[in-house]
Design an enzyme around this catalytic site. Sequence first.
Site, PDB file in Angstrom:
ATOM      1  N   HIS A   1       5.783   6.335  11.219  1.00 14.66           N
ATOM      2  CA  HIS A   1       5.210   6.202   9.882  1.00 14.66           C
ATOM      3  C   HIS A   1       4.404   7.473   9.640  1.00 14.66           C
ATOM      4  O   HIS A   1       3.178   7.459   9.653  1.00 14.66           O
ATOM      5  CB  HIS A   1       4.314   4.954   9.849  1.00 14.66           C
ATOM      6  CG  HIS A   1       3.853   4.555   8.485  1.00 14.66           C
ATOM      7  ND1 HIS A   1       4.193   5.247   7.342  1.00 14.66           N
ATOM      8  CD2 HIS A   1       3.057   3.545   8.078  1.00 14.66           C
ATOM      9  CE1 HIS A   1       3.629   4.655   6.298  1.00 14.66           C
ATOM     10  NE2 HIS A   1       2.932   3.625   6.717  1.00 14.66           N
TER      11      HIS A   1
ATOM     12  N   LYS B   1      24.561  -5.959  -0.607  1.00 18.02           N
ATOM     13  CA  LYS B   1      26.029  -6.068  -0.731  1.00 18.02           C
ATOM     14  C   LYS B   1      26.722  -5.418   0.452  1.00 18.02           C
ATOM     15  O   LYS B   1      27.942  -5.289   0.471  1.00 18.02           O
ATOM     16  CB  LYS B   1      26.485  -5.374  -2.020  1.00 18.02           C
ATOM     17  CG  LYS B   1      25.945  -6.005  -3.277  1.00 18.02           C
ATOM     18  CD  LYS B   1      26.334  -5.178  -4.489  1.00 18.02           C
ATOM     19  CE  LYS B   1      25.557  -5.618  -5.716  1.00 18.02           C
ATOM     20  NZ  LYS B   1      25.581  -4.592  -6.748  1.00 18.02           N
TER      21      LYS B   1
ATOM     22  N   ARG C   1      11.427   3.320   3.057  1.00 16.20           N
ATOM     23  CA  ARG C   1      10.994   2.426   4.139  1.00 16.20           C
ATOM     24  C   ARG C   1      12.156   1.497   4.468  1.00 16.20           C
ATOM     25  O   ARG C   1      12.823   0.969   3.566  1.00 16.20           O
ATOM     26  CB  ARG C   1       9.784   1.602   3.728  1.00 16.20           C
ATOM     27  CG  ARG C   1       9.509   0.493   4.748  1.00 16.20           C
ATOM     28  CD  ARG C   1       8.154  -0.102   4.630  1.00 16.20           C
ATOM     29  NE  ARG C   1       7.145   0.829   5.079  1.00 16.20           N
ATOM     30  CZ  ARG C   1       5.904   0.479   5.394  1.00 16.20           C
ATOM     31  NH1 ARG C   1       5.536  -0.769   5.325  1.00 16.20           N
ATOM     32  NH2 ARG C   1       5.041   1.387   5.773  1.00 16.20           N
TER      33      ARG C   1
ATOM     34  N   ARG D   1       0.810  -1.224   0.000  1.00 17.86           N
ATOM     35  CA  ARG D   1       0.000   0.000   0.000  1.00 17.86           C
ATOM     36  C   ARG D   1       0.834   1.261   0.000  1.00 17.86           C
ATOM     37  O   ARG D   1       0.625   2.164  -0.786  1.00 17.86           O
ATOM     38  CB  ARG D   1      -0.937   0.029   1.211  1.00 17.86           C
ATOM     39  CG  ARG D   1      -2.252  -0.642   0.978  1.00 17.86           C
ATOM     40  CD  ARG D   1      -2.992  -0.719   2.277  1.00 17.86           C
ATOM     41  NE  ARG D   1      -2.089  -1.232   3.302  1.00 17.86           N
ATOM     42  CZ  ARG D   1      -1.771  -2.505   3.429  1.00 17.86           C
ATOM     43  NH1 ARG D   1      -2.306  -3.391   2.619  1.00 17.86           N
ATOM     44  NH2 ARG D   1      -0.937  -2.907   4.363  1.00 17.86           N
ATOM     45  N   THR D   2       1.784   1.350   0.917  1.00 10.67           N
ATOM     46  CA  THR D   2       2.521   2.605   1.065  1.00 10.67           C
ATOM     47  C   THR D   2       3.321   2.920  -0.202  1.00 10.67           C
ATOM     48  O   THR D   2       3.315   4.046  -0.685  1.00 10.67           O
ATOM     49  CB  THR D   2       3.449   2.533   2.299  1.00 10.67           C
ATOM     50  OG1 THR D   2       2.661   2.156   3.416  1.00 10.67           O
ATOM     51  CG2 THR D   2       4.102   3.862   2.574  1.00 10.67           C
TER      52      THR D   2
END
Lengths: 141, 306
Positions: free
Chosen positions: B129, B80, B101, B51-52
């Site tokens: 958030h 890496k 995120r 969703r985000t």
Amino acid sequence: MLNISGIQNGYVIDHIRAGKSMDIYKYLRLDKLDCQVAIIKNASSNKMGKKDIIKVQGDMDLHLDILGFVDDQITVNIIRGGKIVEKKKSELPETITNVIRCKNPRCISTVEQELPQIFKLTDASTRTYRCIYCEEKFDTK
Amino acid sequence: MKHLINPLDFSVEETEELLLLAEDIASDRSRYSDVCHGKKLATLFYEPSTRTRLSFEAAMLNLGGNVLGFASGNDSSASKGESVADTIRVVSCYSDIVAMRHPKEGAALVAATHASVPVINAGDGGHQHPTQTLTDMLTIHSLKGHLDNLTIGLCGDLKFGRTVHSLISSLVRYPGVKFVLISPEELTVPSYIRKEVLQKNNIEFKETEDLESVMPELDILYMTRVQRERFFNEEDYIRLKDKYILDTAKMALAREDMLVLHPLPRVNEIAVEVDNDPRAVYFKQAQFGVYVRMALIMKLLGVELC
């Protein structure tokens, strides 16, 4: 009483709560300095009963802000030419950098170890410091 | 340069400005369809989030901009061993704004410290958030017309739910807001929210385990999911997951103008039968999420409607 001679240039860190002098030694990174350091444990004190004292001989700059974080009763005498030129009372620092580490395993600073460890004073009345990254409270105990 | 890392990075005035812009966008989206022409949003998603991420990408595309990025840490140079600081320095060369995120708390702050373009925190572990909080605030502001003088019920997992903590911290800045905290004993709000946010700001609040008894008091009911991933013990999760199920019988106890919000995804905590109730606005909330992200991108890029 144990007799430690006076110093010509340096610092006398006094009124340390008995038993806390090694914490101060560590936080001020005195182990990294090539100078004379005397740690006096459990000295008699009218005010405190027992106290610790640290004497540091040398002209180096010490980051004394951290002392307030450890104990705000601590006093510092700055000695030059065998005389006290300044007396300082410790205060809670607004930020503490690279002295204490965040213990939150979910914090980015525990994974990316090169990040500076920065804590901010968020509540002076409760002496609360929080990690700037994850805002986890530092447990001083 | 302004970033959005914590919902409190924006003052009440800045938040109001942002919400008004988002409402203007909602009223006629087509007027904004080209304001970010030539601009690029990088979506750096070190952990998956349908969703985000899609909401951010939809927001930028709606503004006429372009998007690039990755949808999991495995697809990025993090696999890496590259640090967030290095990645963001490089991505700053490729884009005009970044939404990130990351599973680790505080990663967005590290990114903002090293970026040369605005950074939006799209979720940093269980920490913050902020665009979900702005989404919640826009939903309430648009449908109620104000954010002050509301009684807001928060129900479910109030211990681990970061959306709940952020929403409380943001709404305590508005006068006359009261909270009703509905949760099982094991999932009550953390003590720092109670002491450092609610009590410190003299906010009226009460805590209860009984949803039915408080339904008639509420202007807003914010439901949350009990998250399996937060439990060490599966038995505890199973015991608590269905503690609160909002159904039509409970909705019958509520005011006619009460609104039900949920950050989604929903599992069992809201029965499907509630979806048709006009007071259930959680899908509208997802739409508001796109509008508020459009407004946010415009604000951080300093873009205005010509």
